[in-house]
Write a protein that holds these residues in place. Structure first.
Motif, PDB file in Angstrom:
ATOM      1  N   ILE A 271     -29.680 -32.648  17.382  1.00  0.00           N
ATOM      2  CA  ILE A 271     -28.483 -32.950  18.179  1.00  0.00           C
ATOM      3  C   ILE A 271     -27.597 -33.869  17.355  1.00  0.00           C
ATOM      4  O   ILE A 271     -28.017 -34.952  16.961  1.00  0.00           O
ATOM      5  CB  ILE A 271     -28.853 -33.648  19.508  1.00  0.00           C
ATOM      6  N   LYS A 272     -26.396 -33.439  17.070  1.00  0.00           N
ATOM      7  CA  LYS A 272     -25.451 -34.246  16.302  1.00  0.00           C
ATOM      8  C   LYS A 272     -24.413 -34.857  17.247  1.00  0.00           C
ATOM      9  O   LYS A 272     -23.775 -34.138  18.023  1.00  0.00           O
ATOM     10  CB  LYS A 272     -24.725 -33.394  15.251  1.00  0.00           C
ATOM     11  N   ILE A 273     -24.262 -36.179  17.181  1.00  0.00           N
ATOM     12  CA  ILE A 273     -23.256 -36.833  18.024  1.00  0.00           C
ATOM     13  C   ILE A 273     -21.866 -36.357  17.588  1.00  0.00           C
ATOM     14  O   ILE A 273     -21.536 -36.355  16.403  1.00  0.00           O
ATOM     15  CB  ILE A 273     -23.373 -38.366  17.923  1.00  0.00           C
ATOM     16  N   GLY A 274     -21.052 -35.941  18.560  1.00  0.00           N
ATOM     17  CA  GLY A 274     -19.727 -35.390  18.261  1.00  0.00           C
ATOM     18  C   GLY A 274     -19.711 -33.869  18.260  1.00  0.00           C
ATOM     19  O   GLY A 274     -18.646 -33.255  18.142  1.00  0.00           O
ATOM     20  N   ASP A 275     -20.905 -33.224  18.394  1.00  0.00           N
ATOM     21  CA  ASP A 275     -20.995 -31.764  18.417  1.00  0.00           C
ATOM     22  C   ASP A 275     -20.460 -31.224  19.755  1.00  0.00           C
ATOM     23  O   ASP A 275     -20.319 -31.957  20.733  1.00  0.00           O
ATOM     24  CB  ASP A 275     -22.461 -31.342  18.232  1.00  0.00           C
ATOM     25  N   THR A 276     -20.157 -29.934  19.755  1.00  0.00           N
ATOM     26  CA  THR A 276     -19.653 -29.267  20.965  1.00  0.00           C
ATOM     27  C   THR A 276     -20.693 -28.269  21.464  1.00  0.00           C
ATOM     28  O   THR A 276     -21.228 -27.480  20.685  1.00  0.00           O
ATOM     29  CB  THR A 276     -18.338 -28.530  20.660  1.00  0.00           C
ATOM     30  N   ILE A 277     -20.987 -28.319  22.776  1.00  0.00           N
ATOM     31  CA  ILE A 277     -21.885 -27.339  23.404  1.00  0.00           C
ATOM     32  C   ILE A 277     -21.036 -26.295  24.121  1.00  0.00           C
ATOM     33  O   ILE A 277     -20.074 -26.625  24.817  1.00  0.00           O
ATOM     34  CB  ILE A 277     -22.812 -28.020  24.434  1.00  0.00           C
ATOM     35  N   THR A 278     -21.381 -25.035  23.928  1.00  0.00           N
ATOM     36  CA  THR A 278     -20.752 -23.953  24.687  1.00  0.00           C
ATOM     37  C   THR A 278     -21.850 -23.027  25.209  1.00  0.00           C
ATOM     38  O   THR A 278     -23.006 -23.133  24.772  1.00  0.00           O
ATOM     39  CB  THR A 278     -19.729 -23.186  23.820  1.00  0.00           C
ATOM     40  N   THR A 279     -21.508 -22.140  26.150  1.00  0.00           N
ATOM     41  CA  THR A 279     -22.520 -21.221  26.693  1.00  0.00           C
ATOM     42  C   THR A 279     -22.393 -19.858  26.009  1.00  0.00           C
ATOM     43  O   THR A 279     -21.322 -19.496  25.523  1.00  0.00           O
ATOM     44  CB  THR A 279     -22.341 -21.033  28.220  1.00  0.00           C
ATOM     45  N   ILE A 280     -23.499 -19.137  25.956  1.00  0.00           N
ATOM     46  CA  ILE A 280     -23.481 -17.790  25.376  1.00  0.00           C
ATOM     47  C   ILE A 280     -22.657 -16.863  26.276  1.00  0.00           C
ATOM     48  O   ILE A 280     -21.963 -15.965  25.808  1.00  0.00           O
ATOM     49  CB  ILE A 280     -24.933 -17.248  25.220  1.00  0.00           C
ATOM     50  N   ALA A 281     -22.685 -17.108  27.605  1.00  0.00           N
ATOM     51  CA  ALA A 281     -21.957 -16.247  28.556  1.00  0.00           C
ATOM     52  C   ALA A 281     -20.440 -16.450  28.459  1.00  0.00           C
ATOM     53  O   ALA A 281     -19.667 -15.492  28.520  1.00  0.00           O
ATOM     54  CB  ALA A 281     -22.437 -16.538  29.976  1.00  0.00           C
ATOM     55  N   ASP A 282     -19.997 -17.728  28.327  1.00  0.00           N
ATOM     56  CA  ASP A 282     -18.549 -18.032  28.225  1.00  0.00           C
ATOM     57  C   ASP A 282     -18.311 -18.823  26.946  1.00  0.00           C
ATOM     58  O   ASP A 282     -18.001 -20.025  26.980  1.00  0.00           O
ATOM     59  CB  ASP A 282     -18.076 -18.859  29.428  1.00  0.00           C
ATOM     60  N   PRO A 283     -18.450 -18.181  25.774  1.00  0.00           N
ATOM     61  CA  PRO A 283     -18.425 -18.948  24.520  1.00  0.00           C
ATOM     62  C   PRO A 283     -17.026 -19.422  24.136  1.00  0.00           C
ATOM     63  O   PRO A 283     -16.024 -18.798  24.469  1.00  0.00           O
ATOM     64  CB  PRO A 283     -18.955 -17.937  23.487  1.00  0.00           C
ATOM     65  N   SER A 284     -16.998 -20.547  23.416  1.00  0.00           N
ATOM     66  CA  SER A 284     -15.758 -21.062  22.828  1.00  0.00           C
ATOM     67  C   SER A 284     -15.949 -21.086  21.318  1.00  0.00           C
ATOM     68  O   SER A 284     -17.021 -21.445  20.823  1.00  0.00           O
ATOM     69  CB  SER A 284     -15.481 -22.477  23.335  1.00  0.00           C
ATOM     70  N   THR A 286     -13.705 -22.734  19.316  1.00  0.00           N
ATOM     71  CA  THR A 286     -13.035 -23.928  18.785  1.00  0.00           C
ATOM     72  C   THR A 286     -13.751 -25.188  19.262  1.00  0.00           C
ATOM     73  O   THR A 286     -13.737 -25.512  20.450  1.00  0.00           O
ATOM     74  CB  THR A 286     -11.563 -23.984  19.247  1.00  0.00           C
ATOM     75  N   PRO A 287     -14.421 -25.900  18.341  1.00  0.00           N
ATOM     76  CA  PRO A 287     -15.108 -27.132  18.739  1.00  0.00           C
ATOM     77  C   PRO A 287     -14.104 -28.219  19.129  1.00  0.00           C
ATOM     78  O   PRO A 287     -12.953 -28.206  18.683  1.00  0.00           O
ATOM     79  CB  PRO A 287     -15.894 -27.527  17.479  1.00  0.00           C
ATOM     80  N   ILE A 288     -14.553 -29.144  19.959  1.00  0.00           N
ATOM     81  CA  ILE A 288     -13.726 -30.305  20.300  1.00  0.00           C
ATOM     82  C   ILE A 288     -13.535 -31.120  19.028  1.00  0.00           C
ATOM     83  O   ILE A 288     -14.480 -31.379  18.280  1.00  0.00           O
ATOM     84  CB  ILE A 288     -14.426 -31.142  21.405  1.00  0.00           C
ATOM     85  N   THR A 289     -12.301 -31.508  18.741  1.00  0.00           N
ATOM     86  CA  THR A 289     -11.972 -32.127  17.450  1.00  0.00           C
ATOM     87  C   THR A 289     -12.605 -33.512  17.313  1.00  0.00           C
ATOM     88  O   THR A 289     -12.904 -34.180  18.299  1.00  0.00           O
ATOM     89  CB  THR A 289     -10.445 -32.267  17.279  1.00  0.00           C
ATOM     90  N   GLY A 290     -12.777 -33.914  16.055  1.00  0.00           N
ATOM     91  CA  GLY A 290     -13.217 -35.274  15.778  1.00  0.00           C
ATOM     92  C   GLY A 290     -14.637 -35.402  15.264  1.00  0.00           C
ATOM     93  O   GLY A 290     -15.061 -36.485  14.900  1.00  0.00           O
ATOM     94  N   TYR A 291     -15.381 -34.285  15.210  1.00  0.00           N
ATOM     95  CA  TYR A 291     -16.779 -34.383  14.745  1.00  0.00           C
ATOM     96  C   TYR A 291     -16.834 -34.689  13.248  1.00  0.00           C
ATOM     97  O   TYR A 291     -16.059 -34.155  12.464  1.00  0.00           O
ATOM     98  CB  TYR A 291     -17.516 -33.072  15.007  1.00  0.00           C
ATOM     99  N   LYS A 292     -17.726 -35.572  12.860  1.00  0.00           N
ATOM    100  CA  LYS A 292     -18.003 -35.791  11.435  1.00  0.00           C
ATOM    101  C   LYS A 292     -19.446 -36.255  11.295  1.00  0.00           C
ATOM    102  O   LYS A 292     -20.024 -36.803  12.229  1.00  0.00           O
ATOM    103  CB  LYS A 292     -17.044 -36.829  10.830  1.00  0.00           C
ATOM    104  N   GLU A 293     -19.996 -36.003  10.117  1.00  0.00           N
ATOM    105  CA  GLU A 293     -21.361 -36.458   9.846  1.00  0.00           C
ATOM    106  C   GLU A 293     -21.352 -37.979   9.659  1.00  0.00           C
ATOM    107  O   GLU A 293     -20.470 -38.526   9.006  1.00  0.00           O
ATOM    108  CB  GLU A 293     -21.890 -35.803   8.559  1.00  0.00           C
TER     109      GLU A 293
END
Length: 600
Positions: A271-284, A286-293
């Motif tokens: 689990i990476k902090i800043g990651d985006t979760i989406t569902t397989i049924a209603d996929p997105s 475009t991740p929510i902006t701002g994630y970095k390692e």
């Protein structure tokens, strides 16, 4: 949609010890989230270290239900954040999950360095900021004076700033009402896709890694197949719910809500902090902006004092990493200290907290090598490398340029100490960017200082020259080239890797002289002479000598031929030469500890 309109997602941001945790306690009491029997000071700071130091190390989100004066119920998600600069990435991710922030300022101390840093983070996330002056009941409080500073900084009228005493509860209800009226509810675009931001994670021994999420679009339900966009991994939700003092299971989390998600994830690293979760049924896509390692900025070697404790140290680091994904470590060995771990930290406070937790929670006594930073090396061949250890630095003849990390440092101090602080910054190779007066008696200094200079004793010296009144904040600001060299310490011509360090060429002689003199005091005398040298490459720049024990072998020669005495002295000299070639120096533990603390 009425429920979405009645959700308030907010955070409390403040400088250390300005009353953030105490204000959170009052919120929990006034909303009936906890009973009087459950109440204790700094409830959300559950580590002993957090309570002792008055800082938040790990954020604790919690949901409260507040019945406002308009008669409606509001679901208030307090997404608590750490206050220190070392945890600024965790703060920025927590703020990204919020729609507003309460800025708490001590009415006695006024604006401090981290206050400004947190304001800018909140502004970057486009949050509604509610300024609050805390501790107005103290005799030393200056609410009018500090209120003018805050009003000027935020561009608001002084009368708009709320006054409270989090300790007594005075003015706290007014803050809750202001949250209801001024902080907007979650926005809803009507997208058909599902997007949730992971703003934190914890590890549970029985449930595995648990993600804390804010739903931006769509909804998550128990049994949904989900995907983490940055790690590209898929899981099935086995449980989700809201975050009270304890986790409360629900069947669905919808737009605007904050909660937890459990998917039987075995490793916190997944689990990476800043990651985006989406569902397989209603996929997105475009991740929510701002994630970095998250990248560690400070590196240090951790070695067990007792070499038999190596395995215990490894297990302790493994367990710490479960609840602190920013901690990195890998095995390494040192000729002098044996087997240990090269450990990466976000900053000096993070390093100090980790070492203290190893001692307290796992009962492991450790030796820590001098903290150092990551250098960017450009070789003459054109190849580029990042070097964490002085021992990994290539030969001087192969290096074209060494670039060191630079920190952008902000120091707020009473004007009486400006001269002493500027002198300290110049000694640490700092360059003044600009300075500004917050009021006639307080100044804000902006410097660029090499990170390596901040590592050892900068903060201690800053507090010393300012009588404890100055506050400091810093952030990474890129790399810069300078005349840097590796300084090696040789004992009888053998380099001791634990003492190697990268220093500025102008400081090398002074530091080398210091180290050799200190080691001369600490290394016990042997039957043979011990040479202690400081060297840059093959050039020795400083030397001290530990004299050998000597026996007067000519004592029994009364009178007689001088050649007899010479023969005995020559025999002794050859014996000491042979002893030196096969003798091993056992460096005492205190020699390492003294050199690692260069101030001593």
């Amino acid at each position: 949609m009425k429920q979405i309109a009645n959700i308030r997602n907010f955070s409390i941001i403040a400088h250390i010890d300005h009353g953030k945790s105490t204000l959170a306690d009052r919120f929990l009491q006034l909303t009936g989230t906890i009973s009087e029997r459950e109440m204790q000071e700094q409830l959300l700071d559950d580590m002993d270290l957090e309570k002792e130091r008055g800082i938040t190390i790990k954020s604790h989100p919690i949901q409260m239900v507040y019945t406002a004066q308009d008669g409606q119920e509001y679901y208030m998600n307090l997404i608590d954040t750490p206050g220190h600069v070392d945890f600024s990435y965790e703060v920025s991710r927590s703020l990204a999950a919020c729609d507003g922030a309460i800025l708490v300022i001590d009415a006695a101390q006024g604006i401090e360095a981290q206050t400004l840093s947190n304001i800018y983070l909140a502004m970057d996330n486009d949050l509604t900021i509610l300024p609050v002056l805390n501790k107005v009941d103290l005799p030393s409080a200056r609410p009018e004076e500090v209120g003018m500073q805050v009003a000027e900084l935020l561009g608001v009228e002084p009368e708009e700033i709320l006054h409270c005493s989090a300790k007594t509860g005075e003015g706290v209800v007014e803050i809750l009402e202001q949250i209801v009226h001024d902080i907007p509810g979650p926005s809803y675009s009507g997208k058909t896709t599902t997007e949730a931001l992971v703003f934190d994670s914890v590890f549970d021994s029985y449930r595995g890694a648990i993600a804390y999420v804010r739903i931006f679009e769509g909804e998550l339900s128990k049994g949904d197949k989900i995907k983490f966009l940055h790690t590209n991994r898929e899981y099935e939700i086995v449980e989700l719910g809201r975050l009270g003092l304890k986790r409360t299971s629900l069947t669905t989390l919808t737009t605007g809500q904050v909660g937890y998600v459990i998917c039987n994830i075995k490793e916190l690293d997944d689990i990476k902090i800043g990651d985006t979760i989406t569902t397989i049924a209603d996929p997105s896509d475009t991740p929510i902006t701002g994630y970095k390692e998250v990248k560690p900025m400070v590196f240090s070697g951790l070695y067990p004092v007792d070499k038999g404790e190596y395995e215990n140290l490894r297990q302790a680091l493994d367990k710490l990493k479960l609840n602190d994904s920013s901690l990195t470590f890998e095995p390494e060995s040192s000729q002098a200290l044996g087997f240990g771990f090269r450990t990466g930290f976000l900053g000096l406070l993070h390093m100090e907290i980790t070492q203290e937790r190893l001692r307290r929670e796992f009962n492991v006594e450790i030796i820590t090598t001098v903290p150092n930073v990551v250098y960017h090396i450009i070789l003459k061949s054109g190849e580029e490398r990042f070097v964490e250890r002085p021992g990994d630095l290539p030969a001087p003849g192969d290096i074209e340029t060494i670039l060191e990390p630079i920190a952008k440092v902000q120091i707020i101090t009473p004007t009486d100490y400006t001269g002493a602080i500027m002198k300290l910054c110049e000694e640490k190779r700092g360059n003044l960017d600009h300075m500004e007066y917050l009021e006639t008696t307080r100044v804000n200094l902006h410097y660029h200082i090499p990170m390596a200079e901040l590592m050892l004793d900068f903060f201690d010296k800053l507090k010393s020259v300012s009588s404890g009144y100055a506050s400091m904040d810093y952030e990474f600001d890129g790399y810069s080239a300078d005349a840097l060299v590796r300084l090696d310490i040789l004992i009888n011509k053998e380099p001791v890797d634990a003492f190697s360090t990268i220093v500025h060429r102008d400081d090398a002689y002074h530091i080398g002289q210091q180290l050799t003199v200190k080691l001369k005091e600490l290394i016990p005398r042997q039957m043979f002479q011990v040479a202690i040298q400081a060297a840059i490459g093959s050039k020795v720049i400083a030397r001290s000598t530990v004299k050998a024990y000597r026996k007067d072998v000519t004592a029994k020669c009364y009178g007689g031929d001088i050649s007899r005495k010479k023969k005995l002295l020559q025999k002794q000299k050859e014996g000491k030469k042979k002893m030196k070639s096969i003798g091993k120096i056992e460096l005492p533990q205190k020699a390492f500890l003294a050199v690692l603390d260069r101030n001593s």
